[in-house]
Motif scaffolding. Structure first.
Motif, short mmCIF file in Angstrom:
data_model
loop_
_atom_site.label_atom_id
_atom_site.label_comp_id
_atom_site.label_asym_id
_atom_site.label_seq_id
_atom_site.Cartn_x
_atom_site.Cartn_y
_atom_site.Cartn_z
N LEU A 1 46.81 40.39 44.99
CA LEU A 1 46.14 39.75 43.87
C LEU A 1 45.15 40.73 43.28
N ALA A 2 45.24 40.97 41.99
CA ALA A 2 44.34 41.92 41.32
C ALA A 2 43.27 41.13 40.57
N ILE A 3 42.01 41.44 40.87
CA ILE A 3 40.88 40.73 40.27
C ILE A 3 40.06 41.69 39.44
N ARG A 4 39.70 41.26 38.24
CA ARG A 4 38.77 41.99 37.40
C ARG A 4 37.46 41.22 37.40
N HIS A 5 36.41 41.84 37.90
CA HIS A 5 35.09 41.20 37.93
C HIS A 5 34.36 41.50 36.63
N VAL A 6 33.79 40.46 36.02
CA VAL A 6 33.03 40.62 34.78
C VAL A 6 31.63 40.06 35.01
N ASP A 7 30.63 40.92 34.87
CA ASP A 7 29.23 40.47 34.93
C ASP A 7 28.81 40.17 33.51
N ALA A 8 28.65 38.88 33.20
CA ALA A 8 28.35 38.48 31.84
C ALA A 8 26.85 38.39 31.57
N GLY A 9 26.03 38.83 32.50
CA GLY A 9 24.59 38.82 32.29
C GLY A 9 23.82 38.22 33.45
N PHE B 1 40.20 44.71 43.72
CA PHE B 1 39.50 44.69 42.44
C PHE B 1 40.03 45.83 41.60
N VAL B 2 40.28 45.56 40.33
CA VAL B 2 40.83 46.56 39.42
C VAL B 2 39.84 46.81 38.29
N ALA B 3 39.96 47.97 37.67
CA ALA B 3 39.03 48.36 36.61
C ALA B 3 39.46 47.88 35.24
N SER B 4 40.72 47.58 35.07
CA SER B 4 41.23 47.20 33.76
C SER B 4 41.70 45.75 33.77
N PRO B 5 41.35 44.98 32.75
CA PRO B 5 41.86 43.60 32.69
C PRO B 5 43.38 43.56 32.47
N ARG B 6 43.96 44.64 32.00
CA ARG B 6 45.41 44.67 31.79
C ARG B 6 46.19 44.68 33.10
N HIS B 7 45.52 45.04 34.19
CA HIS B 7 46.16 45.05 35.51
C HIS B 7 45.78 43.83 36.34
N ALA B 8 44.96 42.93 35.79
CA ALA B 8 44.39 41.84 36.57
C ALA B 8 45.22 40.56 36.48
N ARG C 1 37.33 39.48 24.72
CA ARG C 1 38.31 40.58 24.68
C ARG C 1 38.92 40.83 26.06
N THR C 2 38.11 40.73 27.08
CA THR C 2 38.61 40.90 28.45
C THR C 2 39.60 39.79 28.77
N TYR C 3 39.27 38.57 28.40
CA TYR C 3 40.17 37.43 28.64
C TYR C 3 41.48 37.62 27.88
N ASP C 4 41.39 38.05 26.64
CA ASP C 4 42.60 38.25 25.84
C ASP C 4 43.45 39.40 26.36
N ALA C 5 42.83 40.41 26.95
CA ALA C 5 43.57 41.57 27.46
C ALA C 5 44.24 41.29 28.80
N THR C 6 43.82 40.24 29.49
CA THR C 6 44.43 39.89 30.78
C THR C 6 45.78 39.24 30.52
N PRO C 7 46.84 39.73 31.18
CA PRO C 7 48.17 39.16 30.92
C PRO C 7 48.30 37.74 31.48
N ASP C 8 49.15 36.95 30.83
CA ASP C 8 49.43 35.59 31.29
C ASP C 8 50.37 35.65 32.48
N PRO C 9 50.36 34.73 33.39
CA PRO C 9 49.40 33.65 33.56
C PRO C 9 48.12 34.19 34.21
N LYS C 10 47.00 33.87 33.63
CA LYS C 10 45.73 34.38 34.13
C LYS C 10 44.90 33.24 34.70
N LEU C 11 44.10 33.59 35.68
CA LEU C 11 43.20 32.64 36.31
C LEU C 11 41.76 33.09 36.05
#
Length: 167
Positions: A43-51, A77-84, A103-113
């Motif tokens: 499972l590939a996870i992209r962590h996003v710190d939104a503030g 954990f992956v660095a790119s949302p395209r791999h997550a 943009r990160t959400y849109d770049a993540t391929p479906d099906p995304k969690l």
């Protein structure tokens, strides 16, 4: 020295009782099984710190230590949302991170969690909604699982990931 040796012989060997089984190990085993069942790979996870205040980030970093061993369970954990496969979002969404999160959400391929970690990601926490904060993550992108806590424990984060995978 002789006095110490006599004391050891008289009292014998004393040790602590063995520790109780840890719930984190059960969660880890279930998590590994569900990942292989659903993804047939890691499972590939992209962590996003939104503030956030970085409290949740410390607990997420603890997931990579030898005790929780997230990498050994098939999660990386992956660095790119395209791999997550999953986004792990922490903190209230600041106004400056709103576009980046979308943009990160849109770049993540479906099906995304999407898993929102911590009280701030749920409803804005102590920061709430203001000129600098949009509030919770669900106001910007759809969220599958909310992990409560300020900050949540690593076991709670693992349970949140497991819940998202099972849904």
């Amino acid at each position: 020295m002789l006095h110490l040796l006599r004391y050891i012989v008289r009292t014998g060997i004393k040790s602590e009782p063995p520790p109780e089984p840890d719930e984190a190990l059960r969660v880890g085993a279930a998590l590994q099984g569900q990942i292989l069942k659903r993804f047939q790979r890691a499972l590939a996870i992209r962590h996003v710190d939104a503030g956030s205040c970085n409290g949740c980030e410390l607990e997420i970093n603890a997931l990579n230590n030898p005790y929780y061993n997230l990498e050994g369970l098939g999660i990386r954990f992956v660095a790119s949302p395209r791999h997550a496969d999953m986004l792990l979002v922490t903190g209230p969404v600041s106004r400056h991170m709103e576009i980046a999160l979308r943009r990160t959400y849109d770049a993540t391929p479906d099906p995304k969690l999407v898993v929102a970690v911590g009280r701030c990601a749920r409803d804005g926490g102590i920061y709430g909604e203001s000129y600098a904060s949009c509030g919770g993550v669900a106001k910007i992108i759809p969220v599958d699982v909310l992990v409560p806590g300020c900050p949540p424990t690593p076991t709670a984060i693992m349970q949140g990931i497991l819940t998202a995978i099972e849904a």
